[in-house]
Design an enzyme around this catalytic site. Structure first.
Site, PDB file in Angstrom:
ATOM      1  N   LYS A 190      29.037  45.174  48.816  1.00 43.22           N
ATOM      2  CA  LYS A 190      28.686  46.148  47.763  1.00 43.22           C
ATOM      3  C   LYS A 190      29.281  45.647  46.454  1.00 43.22           C
ATOM      4  CE  LYS A 190      29.689  49.511  45.447  1.00 43.22           C
ATOM      5  NZ  LYS A 190      29.592  49.496  43.962  1.00 43.22           N
ATOM      6  N   GLU A 205      48.216  48.889  33.575  1.00 42.92           N
ATOM      7  CA  GLU A 205      47.273  47.777  33.564  1.00 42.92           C
ATOM      8  C   GLU A 205      46.189  48.054  32.526  1.00 42.92           C
ATOM      9  OE1 GLU A 205      44.389  47.228  36.809  1.00 42.92           O
ATOM     10  OE2 GLU A 205      44.910  45.108  36.782  1.00 42.92           O
ATOM     11  N   CYS A 254      42.845  40.424  37.271  1.00 46.73           N
ATOM     12  CA  CYS A 254      43.901  41.168  37.964  1.00 46.73           C
ATOM     13  C   CYS A 254      45.237  40.454  37.831  1.00 46.73           C
ATOM     14  CB  CYS A 254      43.533  41.339  39.428  1.00 46.73           C
ATOM     15  SG  CYS A 254      43.123  39.777  40.206  1.00 46.73           S
ATOM     16  N   GLU A 310      43.028  44.436  47.653  1.00 50.65           N
ATOM     17  CA  GLU A 310      43.498  43.561  46.559  1.00 50.65           C
ATOM     18  C   GLU A 310      43.334  44.383  45.284  1.00 50.65           C
ATOM     19  OE1 GLU A 310      44.679  40.589  47.084  1.00 50.65           O
ATOM     20  OE2 GLU A 310      43.857  40.019  49.020  1.00 50.65           O
TER      21      GLU A 310
HETATM   22  P1  NAP Z   1      37.009  49.681  40.478  1.00 55.34           P
HETATM   23  O1  NAP Z   1      36.523  50.681  39.533  1.00 55.34           O
HETATM   24  O2  NAP Z   1      38.126  50.003  41.388  1.00 55.34           O
HETATM   25  O3  NAP Z   1      35.732  49.225  41.316  1.00 55.34           O
HETATM   26  C1  NAP Z   1      35.803  48.268  42.333  1.00 55.34           C
HETATM   27  C2  NAP Z   1      34.700  48.533  43.330  1.00 55.34           C
HETATM   28  O4  NAP Z   1      34.908  49.814  43.937  1.00 55.34           O
HETATM   29  C3  NAP Z   1      33.322  48.566  42.698  1.00 55.34           C
HETATM   30  O5  NAP Z   1      32.387  48.018  43.577  1.00 55.34           O
HETATM   31  C4  NAP Z   1      33.097  50.059  42.532  1.00 55.34           C
HETATM   32  O6  NAP Z   1      31.749  50.418  42.482  1.00 55.34           O
HETATM   33  C5  NAP Z   1      33.749  50.625  43.760  1.00 55.34           C
HETATM   34  N1  NAP Z   1      34.128  52.031  43.615  1.00 55.34           N
HETATM   35  C6  NAP Z   1      34.433  52.708  42.474  1.00 55.34           C
HETATM   36  N2  NAP Z   1      34.718  53.995  42.743  1.00 55.34           N
HETATM   37  C7  NAP Z   1      34.567  54.158  44.080  1.00 55.34           C
HETATM   38  C8  NAP Z   1      34.704  55.256  44.962  1.00 55.34           C
HETATM   39  N3  NAP Z   1      35.060  56.468  44.536  1.00 55.34           N
HETATM   40  N4  NAP Z   1      34.479  55.053  46.291  1.00 55.34           N
HETATM   41  C9  NAP Z   1      34.113  53.833  46.737  1.00 55.34           C
HETATM   42  N5  NAP Z   1      33.952  52.768  45.954  1.00 55.34           N
HETATM   43  C10 NAP Z   1      34.190  52.907  44.634  1.00 55.34           C
HETATM   44  O7  NAP Z   1      37.462  48.354  39.746  1.00 55.34           O
HETATM   45  P2  NAP Z   1      36.704  47.574  38.612  1.00 55.34           P
HETATM   46  O8  NAP Z   1      36.762  48.346  37.365  1.00 55.34           O
HETATM   47  O9  NAP Z   1      35.379  47.145  39.115  1.00 55.34           O
HETATM   48  O10 NAP Z   1      37.641  46.271  38.512  1.00 55.34           O
HETATM   49  C11 NAP Z   1      38.855  46.302  37.831  1.00 55.34           C
HETATM   50  C12 NAP Z   1      40.031  46.495  38.761  1.00 55.34           C
HETATM   51  O11 NAP Z   1      39.982  45.556  39.829  1.00 55.34           O
HETATM   52  C13 NAP Z   1      41.346  46.248  38.093  1.00 55.34           C
HETATM   53  O12 NAP Z   1      42.279  47.223  38.471  1.00 55.34           O
HETATM   54  C14 NAP Z   1      41.771  44.890  38.608  1.00 55.34           C
HETATM   55  O13 NAP Z   1      43.144  44.649  38.570  1.00 55.34           O
HETATM   56  C15 NAP Z   1      41.236  44.913  39.975  1.00 55.34           C
HETATM   57  N6  NAP Z   1      41.058  43.552  40.492  1.00 55.34           N
HETATM   58  C16 NAP Z   1      41.919  43.103  41.443  1.00 55.34           C
HETATM   59  C17 NAP Z   1      41.802  41.814  41.923  1.00 55.34           C
HETATM   60  C18 NAP Z   1      42.734  41.304  42.985  1.00 55.34           C
HETATM   61  O14 NAP Z   1      42.380  40.344  43.635  1.00 55.34           O
HETATM   62  N7  NAP Z   1      43.873  41.899  43.205  1.00 55.34           N
HETATM   63  C19 NAP Z   1      40.798  40.986  41.452  1.00 55.34           C
HETATM   64  C20 NAP Z   1      39.924  41.480  40.471  1.00 55.34           C
HETATM   65  C21 NAP Z   1      40.075  42.779  40.009  1.00 55.34           C
HETATM   66  P3  NAP Z   1      31.078  50.787  41.051  1.00 55.34           P
HETATM   67  O15 NAP Z   1      31.294  49.648  40.143  1.00 55.34           O
HETATM   68  O16 NAP Z   1      29.658  50.947  41.418  1.00 55.34           O
HETATM   69  O17 NAP Z   1      31.727  52.026  40.547  1.00 55.34           O
END
Ligand code: NAP
Ligand code: MG
Length: 501
Positions: free
Chosen positions: A195, A405, A306, A271
């Site tokens: 997804k 963050e 991240c 992650e």
């Molecule tokens: P996000 O909002 O947490 O979204 C990540 C994924 O989760 C997306 O596919 C999103 O779908 C889905 N999602 C969102 N709300 C959800 C819910 N209520 N239930 C189930 N799934 C849900 O993160 P992002 O804004 O895409 O990315 C930024 C974050 O990712 C930052 O905090 C960053 O630090 C972290 N990150 C971590 C790493 C690592 O390896 N540690 C690497 C890259 C990024 P939708 O987009 O369709 O809402």
């Protein structure tokens, strides 16, 4: 392959390719393109704010169909029972196809999430192909255990694939994150529902089609487009998903633990976010390189990393020199259209995300930090979501910019006087994803590296290392590791067979 220079082409080449590009908009379920029930969502390009495509929005019904396809492929299909060398060959064919379609995939990523296309091509796509190749080559090199037992018994400890894996990934490295989850899961014999984030479904849907072309049987890799609270939640709560691999924010990671607790107790690998410290000591082997790397690290990928070294902790004796160099770099960095190969920083992923980042800038002002560079939106005439590279110094340890963050190109500088103080500041975070450390003293490097609570510590460099090393966090940055042979632990169960002879 498309033509162009060895770097993928000129600005005009990329603009032309963008106009001619076909955009995938349907889910990939059981080997066929499925439009789903008719609901769609808009994918907007951050480079100009224009709608790129209307993509199928999966909900419960589409998630059920995708999981059922993966379940069938696991329970009844050939994939888990295929010779590991053959699985490995299919993954290596996928690596070949990723390389062959590198320009197209780079362009899809750049259009949907704003990364400079040259970096998408030369950094992200290289990593994606390398990931499928690495796990493809590893697939037939795994060995099980036969521990020493009493003479009248034989014990086998074998690794078995966990079953159906759902991978929910973010938009900042859309295909790298997808590859880090799917490649080891597929190598282990699992089947997958991927997804992608709502901002970046196009590259993931194209990857799914390439996987089919590479010969992965129907249902082995399914791609479900849709929004988190619908498609993501449906996978998180699904009783037929055996393991869920998530990369994203810490807040959404909490949701996935709840989904698992409220459904089938599937294992959940997280992650999550970071607020990584980058510590510069006065005896750094090359202070200019330390400063250049600090600037590169926080502005690379628009700061949407991240692992971004978002807290620069610098010793008082060298603070002015290092910070002045970082500020100078911030002021000259070329922000612009991600399709221009000369661009060094593209737009932020969405207008809403840029507003969030500007909110962090406002909080930094309120908390008394000093703005040294940037701090404002730019290139309004393009309609895109551009922001200037931003540096604050005099950031208090208890202020919001030191703790939260940002996930954008905003650096927080703090000054310290002793290595002990640097470690204390570095560890004063709910996150523990990564850390940087600059020193020429071997003992200091080892002592401080041991004291830093982080999944990765880079010494005299940042963001380096290949597939051979694990990646992941501690504390609220999550648990479990992507990359390396350790990633297989997430997608395999150990079975003990004890035989009385
Ligand atoms: P996000 O909002 O947490 O979204 C990540 C994924 O989760 C997306 O596919 C999103 O779908 C889905 N999602 C969102 N709300 C959800 C819910 N209520 N239930 C189930 N799934 C849900 O993160 P992002 O804004 O895409 O990315 C930024 C974050 O990712 C930052 O905090 C960053 O630090 C972290 N990150 C971590 C790493 C690592 O390896 N540690 C690497 C890259 C990024 P939708 O987009 O369709 O809402
Ligand atoms: Mg989101």
């Amino acid at each position: 392959m498309t033509g162009g220079t060895q770097h993928g082409g000129t600005y005009e080449d990329w603009q032309r390719r963008a106009r001619e590009l076909a955009l995938p908009t349907a889910h990939l379920i059981g080997g066929t393109q499925e439009p789903g029930g008719g609901a769609t969502f808009e994918v907007v390009s951050p480079r100009d704010g224009r709608v790129l495509a209307e993509v199928a929005a999966g909900g419960d019904a589409e998630a059920d169909a995708a999981v059922a396809a993966a379940r069938r492929a696991f329970d009844h299909g050939p994939w888990p029972r295929t010779a590991p060398a053959d699985r490995g060959r299919a993954l290596q064919r996928l690596a070949d196809l990723v390389e062959l379609h590198r320009d197209e995939l780079a362009l899809l990523i750049s259009l949907e999430m704003g990364k400079p296309v040259a970096e998408a091509r030369d950094i992200e796509l290289r990593a994606v192909a390398a990931t499928f190749r690495w796990y493809g080559q590893l697939a037939d090199k795994l060995v099980d255990e036969a521990p020493h037992t009493p003479g009248d018994a034989l014990a086998l400890v074998t690794r078995e694939p966990v079953g159906v894996v759902a991978a929910v990934v973010p938009w900042n490295f859309p295909l790298t994150m997808a590859a880090w989850k799917t490649a080891p899961a597929l190598a282990a014999g699992c089947t997958v529902v991927l997804k992608p984030a709502e901002q970046s479904p196009l590259s993931a849907l194209r990857l799914g089609a390439l996987a089919a072309e590479a010969g992965l049987p129907d249902g082995v890799l399914n791609v479900l487009a849709g929004q988190g609270p619908e498609a993501g939640r449906a996978l998180g709560r699904h009783p037929d998903v055996d393991a869920l691999a998530f990369t994203g924010s810490t807040g959404v990671g909490r949701h996935f633990l709840r989904y698992a607790a409220d459904s089938n107790l599937k294992r959940v690998w997280l992650e999550l976010g970071g607020k990584s410290p980058n510590i510069v000591l006065p005896d750094a082997p090359d202070l200019d390189r330390a400063a250049a790397t600090a600037a590169w690290g926080i502005f690379f990928n628009q700061g949407e990393m991240c692992t971004a070294p978002s807290r620069l902790l610098v010793h008082r004796a060298v603070a002015d020199r290092v910070v002045d160099a970082v500020v100078a770099r911030a002021r000259t960095l070329r922000v612009g259209d991600p399709l221009d190969p000369a661009t060094e920083m593209g737009p932020l992923v969405t207008a809403a995300h840029r507003e969030r980042v500007l909110g962090h800038v406002g909080a930094a002002h309120e908390d008394g930090a000093r703005l040294r560079a940037g701090g404002a939106a730019t290139l309004a005439e393009t309609g895109g979501h551009y922001l200037l590279p931003t540096v604050f110094d005099r950031v208090a340890a208890d202020s919001r910019l030191a703790r939260d963050e940002v996930f954008g190109p905003v650096l927080a500088v703090q000054v310290f006087d002793t290595p002990e103080e640097a470690v204390r500041l570095a560890n004063d975070s709910v996150y523990g994803l990564a850390a940087g450390l600059w020193t020429a003293d071997l003992s200091t490097a080892h002592r401080m590296s041991r004291a830093l609570r982080a999944g990765t510590v880079w010494v005299n460099c940042y963001e380096e290392g290949g597939l051979e090393v694990p990646f992941g966090g501690v504390k609220q940055s999550g648990h479990g590791r992507d990359k390396s042979a350790h990633a297989l632990d997430k997608y395999t169960d150990l079975k003990t067979t004890w035989i009385r002879l």
